[in-house]
Design a protein around this motif. Structure first.
Motif, short mmCIF file in Angstrom:
data_model
loop_
_atom_site.label_atom_id
_atom_site.label_comp_id
_atom_site.label_asym_id
_atom_site.label_seq_id
_atom_site.Cartn_x
_atom_site.Cartn_y
_atom_site.Cartn_z
N SER A 119 22.48 25.35 32.64
CA SER A 119 23.88 25.70 32.90
C SER A 119 24.09 25.88 34.39
O SER A 119 23.16 25.74 35.19
N ARG A 131 19.43 18.49 35.20
CA ARG A 131 20.23 19.14 34.16
C ARG A 131 19.74 18.78 32.77
O ARG A 131 19.32 17.65 32.51
N ARG A 169 21.30 19.14 28.86
CA ARG A 169 22.47 19.46 28.06
C ARG A 169 22.12 19.33 26.58
O ARG A 169 21.57 18.31 26.15
#
Length: 385
Positions: free
Chosen positions: A173, A140, A142
């Protein structure tokens, strides 16, 4: 159609001499010791104008079409695949993503260190549960103000733990599939990025491969080369990488063929050269034809690409054929060398070990076949359905 012009012939001749004189004598030792190609040698190649031929001149590259870079890469890979690795990464690897899709500021920041030999940018896609299914990536990213925070685990990164920078495929996302993905450049020394032990692989020794662990790794927002939703751009550039992969296969196979052609005319059994036996002629003919077909497929795709990316179907055809061709050709080379083909001294066994790895890296032949049919028919196939 694919005769080299005079300038390309001179480039090929120069590359062959440099590679044979400097790096061919080191191939066995580098494989045995798993030696990484030194940064000082990369800089030497940059000074000779051979390192980053396909990158633009304004960033220190050669400004040449892709096929010229592949001609040089082949000569180096025939002599020593580890010596060809930085050429592969500079002209057919992740640096081309930045070249094709980066902003001017990103090109100015990331490309000059590549073209000078100061840095290699490796590609980091695969994860423990995401190999051929690249859109299953879970790492991920962010966005936090003017930074990107990365968490996750990467595996099977060629150059992992060795390269100075990484183009990391990440998920921005929860949007499923490639629509939620993009790519970020991460420096090796960034706090929070750690590496597992070096993998001991069957081949590709010295390239480097290690798990990568991202624990709240923070990089500047300007390091986002492909934002969320740009996954198709990544795979457009990946077609270039596939031709680099195919060229490594071609080089290994051509070297195995050249050595075998010489050997079968020197080795005698039953009082005559073993090439006099028709069975051996058939095997050698198969090797010759396989190598020639692979070169035609690769050069056709590269010639059409110019200084951009090849058609996906052309790249997949070349990679699928070259991946399987090099395993066949090196296997036949071992057979024709007999017991000597199994000995380190003759280096054919090393070529065969390296050959197997190229069919795994960058999209397997099975996946390439799906891509070929998809492009040919103009329809998509959902493997999860």
């Amino acid at each position: 159609m694919f005769d080299l012009n005079e300038e390309q012939q001179e480039l090929q001749k120069l590359s062959r001499k440099v590679a044979r004189d400097l790096y061919a004598p080191l191939a066995r030792e580098m494989d045995r010791e798993r030696t990484h190609f030194p940064r000082e040698e990369r800089k030497k190649l940059a000074e000779l104008g051979l390192l980053a031929l396909a990158l633009p001149e304004e960033y220190g590259g050669g400004g040449r079409p892709l096929i010229d870079a592949l001609i040089v890469q082949e000569e180096f890979a025939k002599a020593n695949t580890l010596a060809a690795w930085p050429l592969f990464e500079a002209s057919a690897g992740p640096a081309r993503v930045i070249h094709l899709f980066g902003t001017e500021e990103q090109k100015q920041k990331f490309l000059p260190p590549v073209t000078s030999g100061e840095k290699i940018i490796a590609i980091s896609i695969s994860e423990p549960d995401a190999g051929s299914a690249a859109t299953d990536v879970k790492t991920r990213a962010r966005i936090d103000g003017d930074e990107v925070v990365i968490n996750g685990v990467k595996r099977w990164c060629s150059g992992g733990g060795v390269a100075e920078q990484y183009l990391v495929y990440v998920r921005f996302s929860d949007t499923p599939g490639g629509k939620g993905m993009g790519a970020v450049v991460v420096d090796k020394e960034t706090p929070g990025l750690t590496f597992g032990p070096q993998e001991h692989l069957m081949g590709h020794r010295g390239v480097g491969s290690a798990d990568m662990f991202f624990d709240n790794v923070r990089v500047p927002l300007e390091n986002v080369i492909i934002p969320e939703g740009g996954f198709n751009k990544l795979f457009t550039a990946f077609s270039i990488e596939r031709l680099g992969n195919s060229t490594m296969c071609l080089a290994i196979a051509q070297e195995a063929l050249d050595r075998t052609a010489k050997y079968v005319q020197e080795r005698q059994q039953f009082g005559k050269d073993i090439i006099e036996f028709q069975a051996n002629q058939v095997l050698l003919a198969d090797m010759i034809s396989q190598v020639d077909i692979a070169r035609l497929l690769i050069w056709r795709a590269a010639e059409a690409a110019g200084d951009g990316a090849p058609k996906q179907i052309d790249a997949s055809l070349a990679k699928c054929f070259a991946n399987e061709m090099v395993k066949k050709v090196t296997d036949l080379a071992i057979q024709l060398h007999g017991g000597y083909g199994y000995a380190e001294e003759y280096e054919i066994e090393r070529m065969h070990r390296d050959a197997v790895g190229w069919a795994i890296a960058g999209g397997t032949p099975t996946i390439q076949r799906t891509r070929i049919v998809s492009e040919y028919l103009g329809r998509r196939f959902d493997q999860r359905a």
